[in-house]
Design a protein around this motif. Sequence first.
Motif, PDB file in Angstrom:
ATOM      1  N   SER A   1      30.698  42.392  49.307  1.00 41.35           N
ATOM      2  CA  SER A   1      29.704  42.790  48.480  1.00 41.35           C
ATOM      3  C   SER A   1      29.589  44.205  48.270  1.00 41.35           C
ATOM      4  N   ARG A   2      30.133  44.969  49.115  1.00 41.44           N
ATOM      5  CA  ARG A   2      29.789  46.614  48.812  1.00 41.44           C
ATOM      6  C   ARG A   2      30.947  47.018  47.726  1.00 41.44           C
ATOM      7  N   GLY A   3      32.016  45.951  47.518  1.00 40.19           N
ATOM      8  CA  GLY A   3      33.137  46.226  46.695  1.00 40.19           C
ATOM      9  C   GLY A   3      34.172  46.971  47.229  1.00 40.19           C
ATOM     10  N   SER A   4      34.247  46.788  48.584  1.00 40.26           N
ATOM     11  CA  SER A   4      35.217  47.582  49.277  1.00 40.26           C
ATOM     12  C   SER A   4      36.743  46.643  49.356  1.00 40.26           C
ATOM     13  N   LEU A   5      36.511  45.367  48.859  1.00 41.62           N
ATOM     14  CA  LEU A   5      37.713  44.449  48.858  1.00 41.62           C
ATOM     15  C   LEU A   5      38.211  44.499  47.164  1.00 41.62           C
ATOM     16  N   PRO A   6      39.638  44.222  47.351  1.00 41.33           N
ATOM     17  CA  PRO A   6      39.951  43.889  45.834  1.00 41.33           C
ATOM     18  C   PRO A   6      39.447  42.847  45.240  1.00 41.33           C
ATOM     19  N   ALA A   7      39.173  43.020  43.795  1.00 40.96           N
ATOM     20  CA  ALA A   7      38.657  41.613  43.019  1.00 40.96           C
ATOM     21  C   ALA A   7      39.316  40.483  43.455  1.00 40.96           C
ATOM     22  N   PRO A   8      38.831  39.491  43.737  1.00 45.68           N
ATOM     23  CA  PRO A   8      39.135  38.115  44.085  1.00 45.68           C
ATOM     24  C   PRO A   8      40.286  37.550  42.832  1.00 45.68           C
ATOM     25  N   ASP A   9      41.295  36.892  43.418  1.00 44.48           N
ATOM     26  CA  ASP A   9      42.139  36.436  42.232  1.00 44.48           C
ATOM     27  C   ASP A   9      41.826  35.080  41.800  1.00 44.48           C
ATOM     28  N   ASP A  10      40.931  34.439  42.315  1.00 40.00           N
ATOM     29  CA  ASP A  10      40.199  33.024  41.921  1.00 40.00           C
ATOM     30  C   ASP A  10      38.679  33.028  42.502  1.00 40.00           C
ATOM     31  N   THR A  11      38.136  32.743  41.307  1.00 39.51           N
ATOM     32  CA  THR A  11      36.769  32.677  41.514  1.00 39.51           C
ATOM     33  C   THR A  11      36.217  31.323  40.911  1.00 39.51           C
ATOM     34  N   THR A  12      36.918  30.028  40.825  1.00 40.70           N
ATOM     35  CA  THR A  12      36.533  29.100  40.256  1.00 40.70           C
ATOM     36  C   THR A  12      35.527  28.173  40.964  1.00 40.70           C
ATOM     37  N   VAL A  13      35.416  28.241  42.162  1.00 44.44           N
ATOM     38  CA  VAL A  13      34.407  27.959  42.978  1.00 44.44           C
ATOM     39  C   VAL A  13      33.523  28.919  43.177  1.00 44.44           C
ATOM     40  N   PRO A  14      32.242  28.407  43.014  1.00 44.30           N
ATOM     41  CA  PRO A  14      31.093  29.672  43.010  1.00 44.30           C
ATOM     42  C   PRO A  14      30.975  29.897  44.607  1.00 44.30           C
ATOM     43  N   ASP A  15      30.741  31.159  44.882  1.00 45.07           N
ATOM     44  CA  ASP A  15      30.313  31.733  46.206  1.00 45.07           C
ATOM     45  C   ASP A  15      31.698  31.355  47.372  1.00 45.07           C
ATOM     46  N   ARG A  16      32.803  31.152  46.589  1.00 39.17           N
ATOM     47  CA  ARG A  16      33.908  30.829  47.479  1.00 39.17           C
ATOM     48  C   ARG A  16      35.276  31.771  46.807  1.00 39.17           C
ATOM     49  N   PRO A  17      35.140  33.048  47.053  1.00 36.82           N
ATOM     50  CA  PRO A  17      36.280  33.931  46.317  1.00 36.82           C
ATOM     51  C   PRO A  17      37.357  33.619  47.143  1.00 36.82           C
ATOM     52  N   ARG A  18      38.682  33.726  46.341  1.00 35.60           N
ATOM     53  CA  ARG A  18      40.118  33.585  47.186  1.00 35.60           C
ATOM     54  C   ARG A  18      40.848  34.737  46.571  1.00 35.60           C
ATOM     55  N   TRP A  19      41.853  34.962  47.453  1.00 35.11           N
ATOM     56  CA  TRP A  19      42.805  36.031  47.148  1.00 35.11           C
ATOM     57  C   TRP A  19      44.151  35.381  47.169  1.00 35.11           C
ATOM     58  N   LYS A  20      45.005  36.245  46.644  1.00 27.85           N
ATOM     59  CA  LYS A  20      46.542  35.831  47.054  1.00 27.85           C
ATOM     60  C   LYS A  20      46.945  36.778  47.900  1.00 27.85           C
ATOM     61  N   PRO A  21      47.749  36.400  49.239  1.00 27.75           N
ATOM     62  CA  PRO A  21      48.108  37.294  50.036  1.00 27.75           C
ATOM     63  C   PRO A  21      48.715  38.609  49.340  1.00 27.75           C
ATOM     64  N   ALA A  22      49.425  38.515  48.497  1.00 30.79           N
ATOM     65  CA  ALA A  22      49.997  39.946  47.944  1.00 30.79           C
ATOM     66  C   ALA A  22      49.236  40.822  47.273  1.00 30.79           C
ATOM     67  N   THR A  23      47.736  40.479  47.224  1.00 30.43           N
ATOM     68  CA  THR A  23      46.817  41.535  46.633  1.00 30.43           C
ATOM     69  C   THR A  23      46.255  42.162  47.835  1.00 30.43           C
ATOM     70  N   PHE A  24      46.775  41.905  49.345  1.00 27.15           N
ATOM     71  CA  PHE A  24      46.230  42.536  50.106  1.00 27.15           C
ATOM     72  C   PHE A  24      47.816  43.405  50.885  1.00 27.15           C
ATOM     73  N   ARG A  25      49.049  43.006  50.163  1.00 33.87           N
ATOM     74  CA  ARG A  25      50.148  43.500  50.758  1.00 33.87           C
ATOM     75  C   ARG A  25      50.726  44.540  50.054  1.00 33.87           C
ATOM     76  N   THR A  26      50.160  44.761  49.070  1.00 33.22           N
ATOM     77  CA  THR A  26      50.695  45.661  47.864  1.00 33.22           C
ATOM     78  C   THR A  26      49.783  47.121  47.710  1.00 33.22           C
ATOM     79  N   GLY A  27      50.112  48.070  48.581  1.00 34.78           N
ATOM     80  CA  GLY A  27      49.447  49.319  48.205  1.00 34.78           C
ATOM     81  C   GLY A  27      48.114  49.475  48.758  1.00 34.78           C
ATOM     82  N   SER A  28      47.687  48.338  49.520  1.00 34.33           N
ATOM     83  CA  SER A  28      46.189  48.497  50.215  1.00 34.33           C
ATOM     84  C   SER A  28      46.370  49.112  51.688  1.00 34.33           C
ATOM     85  N   PRO A  29      45.319  49.690  51.956  1.00 34.11           N
ATOM     86  CA  PRO A  29      45.423  50.326  53.086  1.00 34.11           C
ATOM     87  C   PRO A  29      45.328  49.294  54.153  1.00 34.11           C
ATOM     88  N   SER A  30      46.175  49.709  55.526  1.00 36.43           N
ATOM     89  CA  SER A  30      46.156  48.769  56.702  1.00 36.43           C
ATOM     90  C   SER A  30      44.909  48.466  57.259  1.00 36.43           C
TER      91      SER A  30
END
Length: 76
Positions: free
Chosen positions: A29-58
């Motif tokens: 909600s603060r915008g501190s996570l990457p944009a979701p890769d899938d938003t087809t289900v309302p209020d249930r964002p989903r991300w690909k694991p690779a979104t968090f494994r490429t260049g994101s902080p630990s």
Amino acid sequence: MADGQPLWGYPEVAAHLGISVQAARSRKSRGSLPAPDDTTVPDRPRWKPATFRTGSPSAEESAAIYTASTQTFRSD
């Protein structure tokens, strides 16, 4: 997903980052996570694991950034 990659919801994202599910929701909600890769289900964002494994902080780096951004600085 069409590319066969699994998608992570808040529980998986939280576990990967070492935070609570509520903290993951808050970060989204603060915008501190990457944009979701899938938003087809309302209020249930989903991300690909690779979104968090490429260049994101630990998780440790994320915690340090968050802590630094919430500290109150006083000038005496």
